[in-house]
Design an enzyme around this catalytic site. Sequence first.
Site, PDB file in Angstrom:
ATOM      1  CB  SER A  63       9.768   4.781 -18.470  1.00  0.00           C
ATOM      2  OG  SER A  63       8.572   4.690 -18.964  1.00  0.00           O
ATOM      3  CG  ASP A 277       7.858   5.633 -15.300  1.00  0.00           C
ATOM      4  OD1 ASP A 277       7.104   5.099 -16.097  1.00  0.00           O
ATOM      5  OD2 ASP A 277       8.158   6.787 -15.410  1.00  0.00           O
ATOM      6  CG  ASP A 279       5.171   7.734 -17.056  1.00  0.00           C
ATOM      7  OD1 ASP A 279       5.043   6.867 -17.747  1.00  0.00           O
ATOM      8  OD2 ASP A 279       5.787   8.749 -17.447  1.00  0.00           O
ATOM      9  CD  GLU A 369       3.995  10.976 -26.126  1.00  0.00           C
ATOM     10  OE1 GLU A 369       4.693  11.241 -26.893  1.00  0.00           O
ATOM     11  OE2 GLU A 369       4.334  10.233 -24.964  1.00  0.00           O
ATOM     12  CB  ALA A 370      -0.752   6.473 -29.986  1.00  0.00           C
ATOM     13  CB  SER A 499      14.529   6.717 -31.267  1.00  0.00           C
ATOM     14  OG  SER A 499      14.483   6.822 -29.982  1.00  0.00           O
ATOM     15  N   GLY A 500      14.054   9.788 -29.641  1.00  0.00           N
ATOM     16  CA  GLY A 500      14.595  10.601 -28.611  1.00  0.00           C
ATOM     17  C   GLY A 500      15.536   9.454 -27.515  1.00  0.00           C
ATOM     18  CB  THR A 501      14.287   6.906 -25.503  1.00  0.00           C
ATOM     19  OG1 THR A 501      13.457   6.000 -26.754  1.00  0.00           O
ATOM     20  CG2 THR A 501      13.301   7.896 -25.210  1.00  0.00           C
ATOM     21  NE  ARG A 506      10.786   4.973 -30.897  1.00  0.00           N
ATOM     22  CZ  ARG A 506      11.501   3.828 -30.390  1.00  0.00           C
ATOM     23  NH1 ARG A 506      11.417   2.848 -31.184  1.00  0.00           N
ATOM     24  NH2 ARG A 506      12.095   3.975 -29.330  1.00  0.00           N
TER      25      ARG A 506
HETATM   26  C1  16G Z   1       9.613   9.121 -24.002  1.00  0.00           C
HETATM   27  C2  16G Z   1       8.770  10.178 -23.586  1.00  0.00           C
HETATM   28  C3  16G Z   1       7.382   9.581 -24.306  1.00  0.00           C
HETATM   29  C4  16G Z   1       7.844   9.418 -25.745  1.00  0.00           C
HETATM   30  C5  16G Z   1       8.844   8.428 -25.769  1.00  0.00           C
HETATM   31  C6  16G Z   1       9.233   8.559 -27.489  1.00  0.00           C
HETATM   32  C7  16G Z   1       8.381  11.541 -21.925  1.00  0.00           C
HETATM   33  C8  16G Z   1       8.174  11.691 -20.149  1.00  0.00           C
HETATM   34  N1  16G Z   1       8.461  10.304 -22.283  1.00  0.00           N
HETATM   35  O1  16G Z   1       9.595   7.909 -23.219  1.00  0.00           O
HETATM   36  O2  16G Z   1       6.444  10.700 -24.198  1.00  0.00           O
HETATM   37  O3  16G Z   1       6.601   8.787 -26.145  1.00  0.00           O
HETATM   38  O4  16G Z   1       9.812   9.061 -25.328  1.00  0.00           O
HETATM   39  O5  16G Z   1      10.382   7.653 -27.461  1.00  0.00           O
HETATM   40  O6  16G Z   1       8.320  12.558 -22.495  1.00  0.00           O
HETATM   41  P1  16G Z   1      11.197   7.689 -28.776  1.00  0.00           P
HETATM   42  O7  16G Z   1      11.476   9.036 -29.112  1.00  0.00           O
HETATM   43  O8  16G Z   1      12.284   6.775 -28.461  1.00  0.00           O
HETATM   44  O9  16G Z   1       9.987   7.277 -29.820  1.00  0.00           O
HETATM   45 MG    MG Z   2       6.908   5.724 -18.087  1.00  0.00          MG
END
Ligand code: 16G
Ligand code: MG
Length: 539
Positions: A63, A277, A279, A369-370, A499-501, A506
């Site tokens: 992404s 990507d 989306d 999402e914002a 954060s989930g990523t 955050r």
């Molecule tokens: C991912 C999520 C997105 C979310 C972001 C938050 C999907 C396909 N994508 O990119 O929706 O806003 O994570 O990231 O679910 P964070 O948890 O690092 O704040």
């Molecule tokens: Mg994306």
Amino acid sequence: MEEVCKFVSAEYPRKSDSFIQYGTAGFRTKGEALPHVMCRMGLLAVLRSKQKKASIGVMITASHNPEEDNGVKLVDPMGEMLDISWEKHATLLANVDDSHLAETLSSIVQQEKIDLNQESCVLFAKDTRSSSVLLAKALQHGITAMGSEFVDYGLLTTPQLHYMVRCRNSNNDYGQPTEEGYYTKLAAAFVNLQKSVTDTGKYSSEITVDASNGVGAQKVRELAKHLGEQLCITVLNDGSVGKLNHRCGADFVKVGQCVPDGVALSEGMKCASFDGDADRIVYFFQGPDCSFKLMDGDRIATLVAGFLKSLVARTGLKLNLGLVQTAYANGSSTSYITETLRVPVACVATGVKHLHHRAQQFEIGVYFEANGHGTVLFSDIAERRVNEALKNSSLSPESRAAVEQLRLVIDLINQTVGDALSDMLLVETILCHSGWGMQNWYDCYTDLPNRQLKVKVKDRNIIKTTPDETQATTPAGLQSAIDKLVEKYQCGRSFVRPSGTEDIVRVYAEADTQENADDLGHKVCLLVFDMAGGIGDKP
Ligand code: 16G
Ligand code: MG
């Protein structure tokens, strides 16, 4: 199973024992750490396909992350994200030693009661990252090791792959499972919708797209070929010079609240930014005072919800409409939706799957999402009522015209997942039907100034939140300390979440002025640093 696993481990062994988790957006990390994970996801996708007796999708992308990252997501039969109950299988499979792979696969087969003789098919695609080529090979190796059929779609945007999966599993009711089928479906709906507008007012059919140097660039150009004169698209940051997601794209523009590199913004321009990507989409333009005006996911959500509400009213059909947001939604957008548009709003945790599931509970569920990821879901009941109304010869001409429009709007929307291309056409349709320029859209409400920040901590999972992520439940005392700070600011609001990523916490803050939002955000960062085990430099 032993044989299969020997075959895949010989080619794609697990070389390091660092743990990787299937998170909000699948697996995401450095591309070089992913070959064995990708191959194993090939195995898992085949099992899922056999269980669901349907085609399953796999998308190779990271992404909006930097070029050297990559990732993988599985797509369930109706084009939705992999069911949460299977995420644990994905995590387990990605992390076991080669010597335990066969045993792990067999246990998934047993637990999920999978018939290995069932036919299967995996559809996959990749984005433009250099590591995607090798990773697609690894994935294919896993799929073929299980003796499954597959379709390699090559380069696609994430939402295009989701669309293909849905088409394949819906007897082509949803559209043709080809790129051409995708463009034709969207373009036909868009062109038909635009044709009915006689007075376009302040609307302009010219748009400049910042494609984040990603796969969206070539795909939006393909789409443009199908739109004729109805929309004139200039594509910038198309990957010919710049680096993927570097100082451009939807995430950069939203978080930094600034113009991306490669775009010389001037008065009268209407711009949109995609992510890597495609989306996500956000719009922006230059205000009369030469200021930068961002039209983010909240703005798109309000535009779409307002339009659909009045369109549904004109059809005379009884369909309930609701909007789903996250805690990141600007407070002004929520007030505008509930008080002015009078559309009910639900707030859920960050991540598309949460918004998607909640939106399914409405007959027409809009979610955004914002950050610009969102779409509209039409329930079976909604689609059935619209289709029946189309056959009803006693409708008034006004209702009939509205029903026909609503049918086209349904076709215009990629209901599987947020889609920058489809969302762009939807926004353009609404602006055109309303006779609106960017300023008209902007004037709907005034955003509360806000700031997003991050804090590094030893273990981000120390922070737990309520399901809607608006309150931290641990560590003890953090939330009450945040509340005390917030009270001191006019229109103040702040929340923190792991954060989930990324391996960080955050922080979001909003207040009556930018200075106050920045100040509140900074103070909350300090609280997190002190109370949740901050590491590195103090914020
Ligand atoms: C991912 C999520 C997105 C979310 C972001 C938050 C999907 C396909 N994508 O990119 O929706 O806003 O994570 O990231 O679910 P964070 O948890 O690092 O704040
Ligand atoms: Mg994306």
